[in-house]
Design an enzyme around this catalytic site. Structure first.
Site, PDB file in Angstrom:
ATOM      1  CE  LYS A 264      -3.308   2.766   2.934  1.00 51.93           C
ATOM      2  NZ  LYS A 264      -3.908   2.580   4.134  1.00 51.93           N
ATOM      3  CG  ASP A 269      -5.478   7.874   4.358  1.00 55.39           C
ATOM      4  OD1 ASP A 269      -6.520   8.513   3.899  1.00 55.39           O
ATOM      5  OD2 ASP A 269      -5.744   7.130   5.256  1.00 55.39           O
ATOM      6  CE  LYS A 276      -6.663   8.853   7.909  1.00 55.72           C
ATOM      7  NZ  LYS A 276      -7.069   7.659   8.894  1.00 55.72           N
ATOM      8  CG  ASP A 287      -1.866   5.354   4.900  1.00 52.06           C
ATOM      9  OD1 ASP A 287      -1.623   4.421   5.363  1.00 52.06           O
ATOM     10  OD2 ASP A 287      -2.881   5.688   4.353  1.00 52.06           O
ATOM     11  CG  ASP A 346      -9.638   7.394   6.727  1.00 49.66           C
ATOM     12  OD1 ASP A 346      -8.904   7.413   6.074  1.00 49.66           O
ATOM     13  OD2 ASP A 346      -9.838   7.863   7.856  1.00 49.66           O
ATOM     14  CD  GLU A 348      -6.676   5.264   2.429  1.00 45.57           C
ATOM     15  OE1 GLU A 348      -7.717   5.289   3.317  1.00 45.57           O
ATOM     16  OE2 GLU A 348      -5.747   4.971   2.942  1.00 45.57           O
ATOM     17  NE  ARG A 350     -10.488  -1.387   4.197  1.00 45.59           N
ATOM     18  CZ  ARG A 350     -11.137  -1.278   5.476  1.00 45.59           C
ATOM     19  NH1 ARG A 350     -12.229  -2.032   5.728  1.00 45.59           N
ATOM     20  NH2 ARG A 350     -10.460  -0.792   6.572  1.00 45.59           N
TER      21      ARG A 350
END
Ligand code: BES
Ligand code: MN
Ligand code: ZN
Length: 502
Positions: A264, A269, A276, A287, A346, A348, A350
């Protein structure tokens, strides 16, 4: 990005100048080389070494100014505890402790002779050297003013005294490759997102071709053509276009199916429209810790010419909210053809991983596939910062990873998967939704990924949200980024694919 440190190995000889570091145990015994130096100084430092608070405990040190008659500046005793360690992991940690004893600049020697006059194996000496390098790493590229003396470091020339220097040198070459991988990974994670966007990250990976990796970059157009719409949905709220990069290393037998690593790489993010809270959001520059680990291990494998076929794939995107951003409720068709209702923008990671997994299974037909992702805050609630969450559909794969974790100190803890959890991501409007509710958030995230594993491919998922970044200081790392996963997967490859092939 450690201030330059050169390491060379020599045979048994008394250190000549600068800092000299010797091992001692709880009985404060000195090895022959230290003892003869002590004699030369009129037995001045042996009594000092008996100072009680020091006690020769493992990784504790006692420093003395070199007495007259000795051509050295500093003499340091490094404790090993009851006895000299045997395992690689103990030597690695001892190396980390030794890193703190080096001078700010100049010459240093560490004599790995134990009180009995014996020396560690070449592998142990190399692990010790790796510990030194890992601990010395720091991310200070943006510090224009160095405050204290310790921060103002110059080049250090370190000589490590062992029994068989050529053998230690050869073993160190291998570990130095691993160190390169860890440094790359840490640098990528520490780098802020204004500097490291998807395009910059991809460019950095293109540079790895120098090390013998095959590097392929897919741009936005190519991704659209392929149909990676789950990944593209995440990227569409950012001004900065996404990239997918594959890194290939073919060091194994021609017909052997590769091991695949999937990372990933969300360079930042914000959460997207499901934004967030402000507090702590700066951490989301990390991230892309999964992608950084994949890059790092692929570099390590190439640099040490590992006898394995391996492929790494990373999805580089920025998750931002803007007028073009993906909305909650949007339904996207992933590369696999499966449809996903995006309940929370959020969740995201996956979405990115799903398309990467589909693509790499189709193009590389891997023997096994391991993904790494800073996927959920929930895994930090469950395991803190000392274990990554491990999910797997294959017990042998899981065992191999757990064992490599114990051997490197990059530990993982197995978490469950199951139908009951899988049900939680069924959607009324699409094949699945991207969140599963409040409870077991790391597990429902893993269940989501498992839906993209094809025909029983052996698969493991490492949730590294707690281990890749925000790392507590340890014997082998003082930086925010840990490089978690590089040493773990390198060791995994050694044991699972290379043992007996040498
Ligand atoms: N990148 C985060 C997970 C994360 C949190 C990593 C803290 C490192 C530190 C991920 O994309 C995320 O936002 N996950 C959500 C999932 C939720 C919306 C189902 C989370 O953990 O809150
Ligand atoms: Mn998120
Ligand atoms: Zn994320």
């Amino acid at each position: 990005m450690a201030a330059s440190t050169s390491i060379t190995f020599t045979g048994a000889q008394a250190p000549q100048k600068g800092t000299a570091i010797f091992l001692t145990d709880k009985k404060l015994q000195l090895g022959p080389l230290a003892a003869s130096l002590d004699k030369a100084s009129g037995e001045r430092f042996a009594p000092a070494a008996r100072i009680k608070q020091f006690g020769g405990a493992a990784r504790k040190a006692l420093e003395i100014v070199a007495p007259a008659g000795v051509e050295l500046e500093r003499i340091v005793f490094l404790g090993v505890g009851d006895e000299v360690p045997t395992g690689r992991m103990d030597w690695l940690r001892l190396g980390g402790a030794a890193a703190k004893l080096l001078p700010r600049e100049g010459e240093a020697s560490i004599i790995l002779q134990d009180p009995a006059g014996d020396y560690p194996s070449a592998e142990a000496a190399a692990a010790f050297a790796l510990g030194i390098m890992l601990r010395r790493y720091r991310f200070d590229r943006y510090k224009s003013q160095k405050k204290d003396e310790e921060e103002k470091r110059g080049p250090v020339n370190l000589t490590i005294g062992v029994a068989h220097p050529e053998k230690a040198e050869a073993a160190w070459k291998v570990e130095a490759a691993v160190n390169e991988g860890v440094e790359l990974s840490r640098d990528l994670v520490n780098e802020p997102a204004n500097v490291l966007g998807p395009v910059e990250f991809a460019r950095k990976l293109e540079g790895l071709a120098q090390s013998g990796l095959k590097v392929e970059v897919l741009d936005e157009k190519a991704l659209a053509k392929l149909g990676m719409r789950a990944l593209l949905g995440v990227a569409q709220g950012s001004e900065r276009p996404p990239r997918v990069v594959t890194l290939t290393w073919n060091g194994g037998k021609a017909k052997e199916r590769p091991i695949a690593f999937v990372g990933k790489g969300v360079v930042f993010d914000t959460g997207g429209i499901s934004i967030k809270p402000a507090s702590g959001m700066e951490d989301m520059k990390g991230d892309m810790g999964g992608a950084a680990a994949v890059a790092g291990v692929m570099l390590a494998l190439a640099a040490r010419k590992a006898k394995v076929n391996a492929v790494g794939i990373v999805g580089l995107v920025e998750n931002m909210p803007d007028g073009k951003a993906q909305r909650p409720g949007d339904i996207v068709t992933s590369l696999s053809g499966k449809t996903i209702e995006v309940i929370n923008t959020d969740a995201e990671g996956r979405l990115v991983l799903a398309d990467l997994m589909t693509h790499i299974q189709k193009t590389a037909k891997p023997e096994a596939m391991i993904d790494l992702a800073t996927l959920t805050g929930a895994i930090i609630v469950a395991l803190g910062h000392h274990h990554a969450g491990l999910f797997a559909n294959d017990d042998r794969l899981a065992e191999d990873i757990l064992l490599a974790g114990k051997e490197t100190g990059e530990r993982a803890w197995r978490m469950p998967l199951g139908e009951e959890y899988d049900k939680l991501i069924d959607s009324k409007n699409a094949d699945m939704k991207n969140v599963g509710g409040r409870w077991g958030g790391s597990i429902t995230a893993a269940q989501f990924l498992q839906r993209f594993v094809e025909n029983g491919t052996a698969w493991a998922h490492l949730d590294v949200a707690g281990t890749a970044m925000g790392s507590p200081s340890s014997d082998t790392n003082e930086s925010w980024a840990s490089g978690y996963g590089v040493r773990l997967l390198d060791q995994f490859v050694r044991e699972r694919y290379e043992r007996g092939s040498h």
